[in-house]
Each structure stands twice: as structure tokens, then as C-alpha cells.
Design a protein around this motif. Structure first.
Motif, PDB file in Angstrom:
ATOM      1  N   PHE A  19      -0.787  12.614  90.730  1.00 17.49           N
ATOM      2  CA  PHE A  19      -0.870  11.414  91.399  1.00 17.49           C
ATOM      3  C   PHE A  19      -1.969  10.468  91.037  1.00 17.49           C
ATOM      4  O   PHE A  19      -1.577   9.427  90.587  1.00 17.49           O
ATOM      5  CB  PHE A  19      -0.898  11.396  92.861  1.00 17.49           C
ATOM      6  N   HIS A  20      -3.120  10.929  90.609  1.00 20.23           N
ATOM      7  CA  HIS A  20      -4.056   9.960  90.272  1.00 20.23           C
ATOM      8  C   HIS A  20      -4.115   9.823  88.660  1.00 20.23           C
ATOM      9  O   HIS A  20      -4.654   8.742  88.249  1.00 20.23           O
ATOM     10  CB  HIS A  20      -5.542  10.311  90.672  1.00 20.23           C
ATOM     11  N   PHE A  21      -3.315  10.401  88.058  1.00 22.06           N
ATOM     12  CA  PHE A  21      -3.036  10.253  86.641  1.00 22.06           C
ATOM     13  C   PHE A  21      -1.720   9.374  86.289  1.00 22.06           C
ATOM     14  O   PHE A  21      -1.653   9.348  85.056  1.00 22.06           O
ATOM     15  CB  PHE A  21      -3.108  11.446  85.640  1.00 22.06           C
ATOM     16  N   ARG A  22      -1.357   8.937  87.128  1.00 24.06           N
ATOM     17  CA  ARG A  22       0.136   8.293  86.973  1.00 24.06           C
ATOM     18  C   ARG A  22      -0.231   6.517  86.719  1.00 24.06           C
ATOM     19  O   ARG A  22       0.829   5.905  86.511  1.00 24.06           O
ATOM     20  CB  ARG A  22       1.300   8.456  87.946  1.00 24.06           C
ATOM     21  N   ARG A  23      -1.448   6.229  86.860  1.00 21.20           N
ATOM     22  CA  ARG A  23      -1.534   4.792  86.620  1.00 21.20           C
ATOM     23  C   ARG A  23      -1.823   4.496  85.308  1.00 21.20           C
ATOM     24  O   ARG A  23      -1.973   5.713  84.403  1.00 21.20           O
ATOM     25  CB  ARG A  23      -2.828   4.326  87.704  1.00 21.20           C
ATOM     26  N   ASP A  24      -2.371   3.246  84.979  1.00 18.23           N
ATOM     27  CA  ASP A  24      -2.513   3.063  83.560  1.00 18.23           C
ATOM     28  C   ASP A  24      -3.901   3.520  83.188  1.00 18.23           C
ATOM     29  O   ASP A  24      -4.858   3.387  83.917  1.00 18.23           O
ATOM     30  CB  ASP A  24      -2.292   1.476  83.280  1.00 18.23           C
ATOM     31  N   PHE A  25      -3.834   3.882  81.964  1.00 18.36           N
ATOM     32  CA  PHE A  25      -5.231   4.458  81.610  1.00 18.36           C
ATOM     33  C   PHE A  25      -5.305   3.586  80.111  1.00 18.36           C
ATOM     34  O   PHE A  25      -4.494   3.622  79.429  1.00 18.36           O
ATOM     35  CB  PHE A  25      -5.454   6.029  81.140  1.00 18.36           C
ATOM     36  N   ASP A  26      -6.683   3.111  79.611  1.00 17.55           N
ATOM     37  CA  ASP A  26      -6.839   2.509  78.638  1.00 17.55           C
ATOM     38  C   ASP A  26      -6.626   3.517  77.348  1.00 17.55           C
ATOM     39  O   ASP A  26      -6.229   3.096  76.219  1.00 17.55           O
ATOM     40  CB  ASP A  26      -8.248   1.946  78.218  1.00 17.55           C
ATOM     41  N   ASP A  27      -7.181   4.662  77.512  1.00 17.35           N
ATOM     42  CA  ASP A  27      -6.767   5.646  76.471  1.00 17.35           C
ATOM     43  C   ASP A  27      -6.001   6.830  76.932  1.00 17.35           C
ATOM     44  O   ASP A  27      -6.477   7.704  77.645  1.00 17.35           O
ATOM     45  CB  ASP A  27      -8.405   6.221  76.300  1.00 17.35           C
ATOM     46  N   LEU A  28      -4.826   6.739  76.458  1.00 22.90           N
ATOM     47  CA  LEU A  28      -3.989   7.813  77.093  1.00 22.90           C
ATOM     48  C   LEU A  28      -4.191   9.107  76.311  1.00 22.90           C
ATOM     49  O   LEU A  28      -3.825  10.287  77.114  1.00 22.90           O
ATOM     50  CB  LEU A  28      -2.322   7.572  76.616  1.00 22.90           C
ATOM     51  N   ALA A  29      -4.740   9.173  75.119  1.00 27.05           N
ATOM     52  CA  ALA A  29      -5.302  10.322  74.563  1.00 27.05           C
ATOM     53  C   ALA A  29      -6.162  11.030  75.475  1.00 27.05           C
ATOM     54  O   ALA A  29      -6.162  12.509  75.392  1.00 27.05           O
ATOM     55  CB  ALA A  29      -5.558  10.297  73.183  1.00 27.05           C
ATOM     56  N   MET A  30      -7.020  10.274  75.748  1.00 31.24           N
ATOM     57  CA  MET A  30      -8.098  11.248  76.522  1.00 31.24           C
ATOM     58  C   MET A  30      -7.701  11.576  77.961  1.00 31.24           C
ATOM     59  O   MET A  30      -8.098  12.631  78.404  1.00 31.24           O
ATOM     60  CB  MET A  30      -9.246   9.798  76.966  1.00 31.24           C
ATOM     61  N   ARG A  31      -6.699  10.914  78.462  1.00 30.00           N
ATOM     62  CA  ARG A  31      -6.011  11.314  79.597  1.00 30.00           C
ATOM     63  C   ARG A  31      -5.393  12.677  79.472  1.00 30.00           C
ATOM     64  O   ARG A  31      -5.483  13.616  80.265  1.00 30.00           O
ATOM     65  CB  ARG A  31      -5.007  10.353  80.220  1.00 30.00           C
ATOM     66  N   THR A  32      -4.840  12.785  78.201  1.00 34.33           N
ATOM     67  CA  THR A  32      -4.209  14.130  78.147  1.00 34.33           C
ATOM     68  C   THR A  32      -5.104  15.382  77.974  1.00 34.33           C
ATOM     69  O   THR A  32      -4.795  16.464  78.512  1.00 34.33           O
ATOM     70  CB  THR A  32      -3.455  13.978  76.602  1.00 34.33           C
TER      71      THR A  32
END
Lengths: 298, 293
Positions: free
Chosen positions: B180-193
Motif C-alpha cells: 500500500f505505501h509503495f504505490r504512490r509516486d516516488f522520485d526514484d523508482l529504482a530506489m523503490r525497487t
């Protein structure tokens, strides 16, 4: 808040550790989690007490199904003391539909036993999702340090759908952008609900269900294979993404029936629990009268 | 004879010394067989799962809103506590709530349902005299360690904190929901992964080190693939490799079903289940009496 501002290495190495608060599940304190009355014992009964504190409840329905009426009613019931199902609290009403129904609110408040209820209802207008996010950020200080003697413990957003009507096309990339905003808004609402013990109510519109048996519009969400209103099959707007963002979904429907020999029509209205973590499938017929919204027993 | 046994043993311990912490496959198999699975409350679902949710494994359970993910999560947090005398693990649960779906009143209802069914099933057993003192809703609630997280940073912090917290015996971690908390936008998608990957490998490590089950509830999303929208689990691309088993909950007509989508040891199969006031149960009768010979 972007990940860039947090020390990336810190996060990654698992050294980002703040002892999180472990909630003791003390049944005496939390067993019947506090609920806000809808203002009618029959409707409350279907919802096991009313709208839960600390969670986001969506009320979906077509235009004139009663969503705003219920919202106005709970703005007033929030002012009641907990012994009468209220929160002894002020409310924030964020509207994206215009105009704000002030006349109806005044009529309802004058027929209630409360003194100066309108002094404790804060109203703000939002025209876009970014407006809403700014309002919620500003609301945080309002909620934490209320200007009146009563804290704010109810936030109503009427409606979430109208905020997304114009800015987004039906392309996959726009839908993805839209969906990011859903999660950002929902996370903010849930965080505030949790931190400040708020009841959060969000109204939503419905769209017609079209297409084949296997199309995305036909996906069953919740306790009912299909939802009907005014003789049409409908489903709440904003898709599965938004459905993932709310804790409880209620659906209001209306059916106009021609009364025989009379050439007049009677409107029956129904509230249904589409999904909720604490409620079984339930429905209740209700009416909208001068004094408000009330359930009827068949 | 004894000399050769002694030599065999010393060479075995020599081999162990070379690979510290390594086990033979035989040791692993015996350990696995000793580990009781956690019942879901629905016999048919337990059957396709090989007895229930496996310990020492990460199981992802996904489905659309309202299908019963949270219900199943709470049921598992309750069922892990079924005392050994009643055929359970007598364990404790960690429940990480990221969405605010956990309602104590519902957990209380599910606990009462579990206790009622245990009494019915075992009422012929005289030795259950000791157990009624354990079978109180309050003690079940006290053994669910509940964390509420409101942002992805809190979620990461909670998982990191678990490292220490799990030193005291716990048998299941339920995360509701993981994405749930990871489904918003992130400036750095690679970091999210990478952050998600770090979190998932940590959880996987917990299963090995602490001998527990990790259950991750996940949401469903529509993905635009080959010109049409398809239903998939959220953040599937950065996440799907991290789970041992994957179960999808879905509607089949008017019935709820669970389908094994991925498992190294279980066959793909599906089973119906229902959500009752007592919790997750079989679709047929939920008042079955166990016949003892």
C-alpha cells in the motif's frame, strides 16, 4: 516526501530503526472501537454502531442518492457527546461539488438540539487533487491545534470523484498518475485518522457498468455481484485502485417506482455494505425527510 | 567398528566446521516435517496448502478489495495460537497493519469463533481441563503483537525493528498489506525497487532464522498488457520473486475461492472458502462434529 531526502544508505543497510509503537490489544479499551453515529439507530445497527474512528469510509452512490444528506447529518452528530454516539468534536467538510448546501445544513442544525453547531463546522473547497492535498496538509495544524474549544475529529470529502473528473484522460499513463494520487491521498487521510483519532468519510460517484462479461467493468468487488441504482447496473467510480484505498465501502441506491392508479412515483432508497473488515453483508432501507436521513424497518 | 564410526563422525563434524551454518538436505527435511503448518480454518483450503500455511516460508496472499485478505490475515494470527493440546502450534503473532484494516472487535469475534469450535471439536476429551484457562479471548488478543504503520518509512523501520523483536519467540508475521505505501509516486523508482527488495530479503531471512511463517497480503491492480487491462498483484515486477508461495483469492460466481498461483512444492489447485461471523471456514457445513472412533 521523497526518498531522496532520507539518507539512502541508512535505509538500505537496515539501520533506520526507530522502535515502533506496539499497540497492546487491550480489549477493555478498544473492543468496541469508537464509532460515530449516523443519527439513526437503525442505520447504526447495520454498521455495528456507526462509522469507525481511525479508518476511511467511502459512501458511493449516484447523484441525489443521499450521500451529501448523510454527510451533513454526521457533521451535526459529531457534536453530540460520546454517550449519544457522537465525538464531542468539530468537523472539516471539504467539498468539490458546488454549491455547498448551506441552506440544508442550516435547516438540519436548527431542528437539532445543539447550540451553535455551525460554529464548529469548517468548510473548504477543493477543485483538484492537489488542492485536496494542500488542504489536508493545512488541516493537520487545524486538527492538532483547533481554534475552537472542540477538537476536529471528523473529515468529510464530498466528493473524491469530482476532483478527478477533468484532469485525466483515459490513457494508461494518465491513469497511472491518477492512481499515484489516490494512494498519496489515502495514505495521508489514514495517517491523520490514526494520529488524531478521526473519522474520515469520502463520498464517491458511480459509473455505468458496460461491456462484456469478462471486461474490467464487470469485476466483482465486495459482497454483491452487481450494484443497481435507478434501474441501471453501476459501480463506484475511480476503479480498483481507489477501491484499494478505502477501508469500508457503503453503497446508496435509489429506485423510483410508479404507484399504481396514482400516476405518482415513490422513491425507495437502500444502503448496502459492499465491503468492510468488521461488517458482514448488510443492507437497510432508508428515507430522506425534513429532519434528515433515517432507516426504515420493513 | 567403533573406530570407523568415530572417524565418520569426526569427518562429518569437520565438514560442518567448513560450512558454518549449513545443513544437509536431510536435516532440512526432518525439520520441515516437524514444523506444523498453520490452519486457515477452512479444511479444503488447508488441504490444497498441504495442511495450512507453511512455516519457514513467505506466503503472499493477494486479491481484490473485499475478498477476505484481512479476514484471512486475522484468522492466521489467531489460529497460530491454538494450543498444542488442541493440535495447534501454541504460538504468537506479529500483525503489521499498514492500511488500518485491522479491527479489534473483529479479531475478538474471530477468536471467540475459534475457541467455540475447539471446544466443540474436543469436548469429549477430559484432559481439556487445563486448557480452558488458556482459551480466553483476552490471552489470544495479548499474543497478537500489533504494529500500525502509516508510511513507507515507518514500514521499513518496523521490519528492521523486527530483527530484535523476534528474538522472543514468534511464529507468524502478517503484513496487511505489503505494498500500500509503495504505490504512490516516488522520485526514484529504482530506489523503490531496491528498498522493496531489501525488505523482502529481510523477511525471507526471518523465516529461516526464526522458524516462522511470513504472510504478506497484497492488493490487486490492473496492468496494461498487450493492449488490454489485466489483473495482477501490485508491484509484481519488483516483488514477485520474493515469495515462496503465492495464493490468489478471487470470486467464482458467488463463492470465494483461493488459488495456488506459485509454489515450489504444492500443485496448482483451488479451493472454496467462506467468511462467516466466526471467521474463515469451509463452504459446506461449519458445524461439523469430528467423529472419534
Amino acid at each position: 516526501m521523497s526518498l531522496d531526502r532520507v539518507d539512502k544508505n541508512w535505509l538500505f543497510r537496515g539501520q533506520f530503526m526507530a522502535r515502533p509503537h506496539i499497540e497492546p490489544l487491550n480489549p477493555l479499551l478498544h473492543l468496541s472501537s469508537q464509532k460515530l453515529t449516523l443519527g439513526c439507530p437503525l442505520l447504526d445497527h447495520r454498521l455495528r454502531g456507526g462509522l469507525p474512528v481511525g479508518s476511511v469510509t467511502e459512501i458511493a452512490g449516484e447523484s441525489a442518492s443521499g450521500k451529501t444528506q448523510i454527510c451533513l447529518q454526521i457533521l451535526l452528530s459529531a457534536l453530540l457527546p460520546p454517550s449519544r454516539g457522537g465525538l464531542s468534536a468539530a468537523s472539516l467538510f471539504i467539498h468539490s461539488e458546488f454549491p455547498f448546501p448551506l441552506r440544508r445544513l442550516r435547516a438540519l442544525s436548527s431542528s437539532s438540539s445543539l447550540s451553535d453547531p455551525l460554529d464548529h463546522i469548517f468548510v473548504a473547497a477543493a477543485h483538484s487533487p492537489h488542492d485536496l492535498l494542500s488542504l489536508l496538509a493545512a488541516a493537520e495544524s487545524l486538527v492538532a491545534r483547533p481554534p475552537t474549544r472542540l477538537p476536529i475529529r471528523l473529515i468529510v470529502i464530498d466528493s473524491i470523484a469530482a476532483l478527478f473528473r477533468s484532469d485525466f484522460d483515459n490513457t494508461p499513463s494518465d491513469l497511472k498518475k491518477r492512481s499515484f494520487l489516490f494512494f498519496k491521498i489515502a495514505a495521508k487521510l489514514k495517517e491523520q485518522a490514526r494520529r488524531f483519532g478521526l473519522v474520515v468519510v469520502v463520498t464517491n460517484q458511480v459509473v455505468d457498468v458496460v461491456g462484456s462479461e469478462d471486461g474490467p467493468g464487470r469485476l466483482r468487488v465486495g459482497n454483491y455481484a452487481y450494484l443497481c441504482s435507478s434501474g441501471r447496473q453501476v459501480c463506484p467510480a475511480l476503479g480498483i485502485s481507489w477501491a484499494n484505498c478505502v477501508n469500508t465501502r457503503l453503497f446508496l441506491s435509489r429506485k423510483d417506482m410508479i404507484v399504481e392508479n396514482n400516476a405518482s412515483s415513490r422513491t425507495t432508497r437502500r444502503m448496502q455494505v459492499v465491503f468492510a473488515p468488521h461488517l458482514p453483508e448488510a443492507s437497510c432501507e432508508f428515507v430522506i425527510v425534513r429532519d434528515g436521513v433515517f432507516g426504515v424497518d420493513l | 567398528m567403533s573406530a570407523s564410526i568415530a572417524m565418520a563422525e569426526s569427518s562429518r563434524s569437520g565438514a560442518h566446521a567448513l560450512l558454518d551454518g549449513a545443513q544437509t538436505a536431510w536435516d532440512m527435511l526432518s525439520e520441515e516435517q516437524m514444523q506444523k503448518p498453520i490452519t486457515t480454518g477452512c479444511e479444503e483450503l488447508d488441504t490444497i496448502l498441504g495442511g495450512g500455511i507453511q512455516c519457514k516460508a513467505v506466503t503472499e496472499i493477494g486479491g481484490i478489495p473485499g475478498i477476505g485478505k484481512t479476514q484471512l490475515g486475522i484468522q492466521l494470527a489467531v489460529n497460530v495460537q491454538i494450543p498444542v493440546q488442541y493440535g495447534g502450534l501454541g504460538g504468537k503473532a506479529v500483525y503489521i497493519d499498514t492500511e488500518g484494516s485491522f479491527m479489534v472487535e473483529r479479531a475478538h469475534q474471530i477468536i471467540e469463533g475459534c475457541i467455540a469450535d475447539l471446544f466443540e471439536k474436543f469436548e469429549h476429551r477430559k484432559q481439556s481441563l487445563v486448557c480452558p484457562y488458556i482459551l480466553q479471548p483476552n490471552s489470544f488478543l495479548a499474543n497478537i503483537f500489533y504494529f500500525r504503520v502509516c508510511s513507507y518509512t515507518e514500514q521499513i523501520a518496523a521490519v528492521n525493528y523486527l530483527e530484535k523483536f523476534l528474538e522472543e519467540h514468534k511464529d507468524i508475521i502478517v503484513v496487511d498489506s505489503i505494498t500500500f505505501h509503495f504505490r504512490r509516486d516516488f522520485d526514484d523508482l529504482a530506489m523503490r525497487t531496491r528498498v522493496l527488495g531489501g525488505m523482502s530479503s529481510k523477511l525471507m531471512r526471518f523465516t529461516k532464522k526464526h522458524n516462522l511463517a511470513v504472510v504478506l497480503l497484497n492488493q490487486v491492480t490492473t496492468k496494461f498488457v498487450d493492449g488490454s487491462f489485466q489483473l495482477t498483484l501490485a508491484l509484481g515486477d519488483s516483488w514477485s520473486h520474493a515469495c515462496t508461495n503465492r495464493i490468489i483469492l478471487y470470486w467464482n460466481g458467488n463463492e470465494r475461492h483461493a488459488y495456488i498461483d506459485k509454489s515450489p512444492s504444492l500443485r496448482s489447485a483451488s479451493a472454496p472458502f467462506q467468511v462467516t461471523s466466526k471467521g474463515i471456514r469451509n463452504v459446506t457445513s461449519n458445524c461439523k462434529r469430528v467423529r472419534m472412533m
